[in-house]
Design an enzyme around this catalytic site. Sequence first.
Site, PDB file in Angstrom:
ATOM      1  N   ASP A  68       0.854  -1.201   0.000  1.00  0.00           N
ATOM      2  CA  ASP A  68       0.000   0.000   0.000  1.00  0.00           C
ATOM      3  C   ASP A  68       0.893   1.255   0.000  1.00  0.00           C
ATOM      4  O   ASP A  68       0.833   2.073   0.915  1.00  0.00           O
ATOM      5  CB  ASP A  68      -0.951   0.005   1.212  1.00  0.00           C
ATOM      6  CG  ASP A  68      -0.215   0.046   2.552  1.00  0.00           C
ATOM      7  OD1 ASP A  68      -0.811   0.556   3.529  1.00  0.00           O
ATOM      8  OD2 ASP A  68       0.952  -0.398   2.618  1.00  0.00           O
ATOM      9  N   ASP A  71       6.774   1.260   1.916  1.00  0.00           N
ATOM     10  CA  ASP A  71       6.516   0.229   0.902  1.00  0.00           C
ATOM     11  C   ASP A  71       7.398   0.478  -0.321  1.00  0.00           C
ATOM     12  O   ASP A  71       7.955  -0.449  -0.911  1.00  0.00           O
ATOM     13  CB  ASP A  71       5.052   0.262   0.446  1.00  0.00           C
ATOM     14  CG  ASP A  71       4.049   0.099   1.556  1.00  0.00           C
ATOM     15  OD1 ASP A  71       3.874   1.053   2.336  1.00  0.00           O
ATOM     16  OD2 ASP A  71       3.456  -0.989   1.654  1.00  0.00           O
ATOM     17  N   HIS A  88       9.681   0.471   8.319  1.00  0.00           N
ATOM     18  CA  HIS A  88       8.930  -0.769   8.511  1.00  0.00           C
ATOM     19  C   HIS A  88       9.096  -1.790   7.368  1.00  0.00           C
ATOM     20  O   HIS A  88       9.692  -2.845   7.542  1.00  0.00           O
ATOM     21  CB  HIS A  88       7.439  -0.462   8.654  1.00  0.00           C
ATOM     22  CG  HIS A  88       7.100   0.567   9.695  1.00  0.00           C
ATOM     23  ND1 HIS A  88       7.217   0.348  11.055  1.00  0.00           N
ATOM     24  CD2 HIS A  88       6.627   1.830   9.559  1.00  0.00           C
ATOM     25  CE1 HIS A  88       6.838   1.438  11.705  1.00  0.00           C
ATOM     26  NE2 HIS A  88       6.468   2.354  10.832  1.00  0.00           N
TER      27      HIS A  88
HETATM   28  O1  RIB Z   1       2.427   0.208  10.801  1.00  0.00           O
HETATM   29  C1  RIB Z   1       3.279   0.416   9.705  1.00  0.00           C
HETATM   30  C2  RIB Z   1       2.699  -0.166   8.453  1.00  0.00           C
HETATM   31  O2  RIB Z   1       1.516   0.516   8.103  1.00  0.00           O
HETATM   32  C3  RIB Z   1       3.624  -0.001   7.240  1.00  0.00           C
HETATM   33  O3  RIB Z   1       3.405  -1.042   6.336  1.00  0.00           O
HETATM   34  C4  RIB Z   1       3.165   1.282   6.633  1.00  0.00           C
HETATM   35  O4  RIB Z   1       3.449   1.369   5.232  1.00  0.00           O
HETATM   36  C5  RIB Z   1       1.694   1.181   6.847  1.00  0.00           C
HETATM   37  O5  RIB Z   1       1.173   0.377   5.790  1.00  0.00           O
HETATM   38 CA    CA Z   2       2.814  -0.537   4.035  1.00  0.00          CA
END
Ligand code: RIB
Ligand code: CA
Length: 313
Positions: free
Chosen positions: A10, A15, A242
């Site tokens: 997303d 990402d 992340h």
């Molecule tokens: O909590 C972090 C996640 O939520 C990551 O994947 C960020 O891109 C959002 O999608």
């Molecule tokens: Ca994400």
Amino acid sequence: MSKKIIIDCDPGQDDAVALFLAMSSPDELEILGITTVAGNVPLNLTQRNARIICDIANYKNAKVFSGCSRPILVDLVTAENVHGNTGIDGIDIFEPETTLRKMHAVDFIIETLSEAEANSITLVPTGPLTNIALAIIKDPSILKAVKQIVLMGGAMREAGNLGASAEFNMRVDPHAARVVFECGIPIIVMSLDVTHKVLTSRERVNEIESIGNSVSSATANMLKFFARYDSEKYGIDGAPLHDPCTIAWLLKEDLFSGKECNVRIETDSSLTLGHTSVDFWGVEGNTPNAIWIEDIDDVGFYNLLIDRLKRFD
Ligand code: RIB
Ligand code: CA
């Protein structure tokens, strides 16, 4: 032999960096397709953003698909406050040349897995799990082709980031998350517990920027924007990076350490909806369904990321 993967995402700046990292490593990762889902921003933007990332990386013949525009049951919650209105604020937005494939993402996942050998494909979800869950519900037989699921989501030692006790991807579609965690496929979980140990410090972003190619410049500019929210929220220099943790695990597993345990998803309580209930010490006696990644060599992670970003001309 390269690992066959499907990235379900997303975009979202983090990402995007995960996509760049995967695209930088064709000898190790064969990206069968990039499927997109509503999450950080609505689906019309996440699918466009994924195609923009492919253009910036000059990633030819990318197969990008658009998937579910909302969670299975709950209303969609997005995160423009974190990612900006475009979802990838920090870089200029343009109409990408990379085309959107006509097939629905869920059908692409089903078709690809149905034709694949047993235990041959790794699913890499970095957003809410709606597409993955619907593919499993529509055709459970596809699971025989799935070797493992390496996902970003959840939190145990870290507090939630969407509500007090849930991580964004799990909270946006808790019912999809429950379907995935109950599907029987081994899950490698990159939760906030580990992603909060890979912070995008100013020094690290400057080092990325100094690489000087179009991908590293886009990465640095996106991370400058992405870091402002978490820096202020957590009072730290930088933000947890992340989603690239999923790809880094596939490229260099020894950067990480974790523990097999049973993970369940809260789908009933309005107070803790999307919470990942991690039975870290096995006190409930349920069969482990995940490896809960706890630790990371963050210096090694950034060395890997910078090394791979340099590969783009
Ligand atoms: O909590 C972090 C996640 O939520 C990551 O994947 C960020 O891109 C959002 O999608
Ligand atoms: Ca994400």
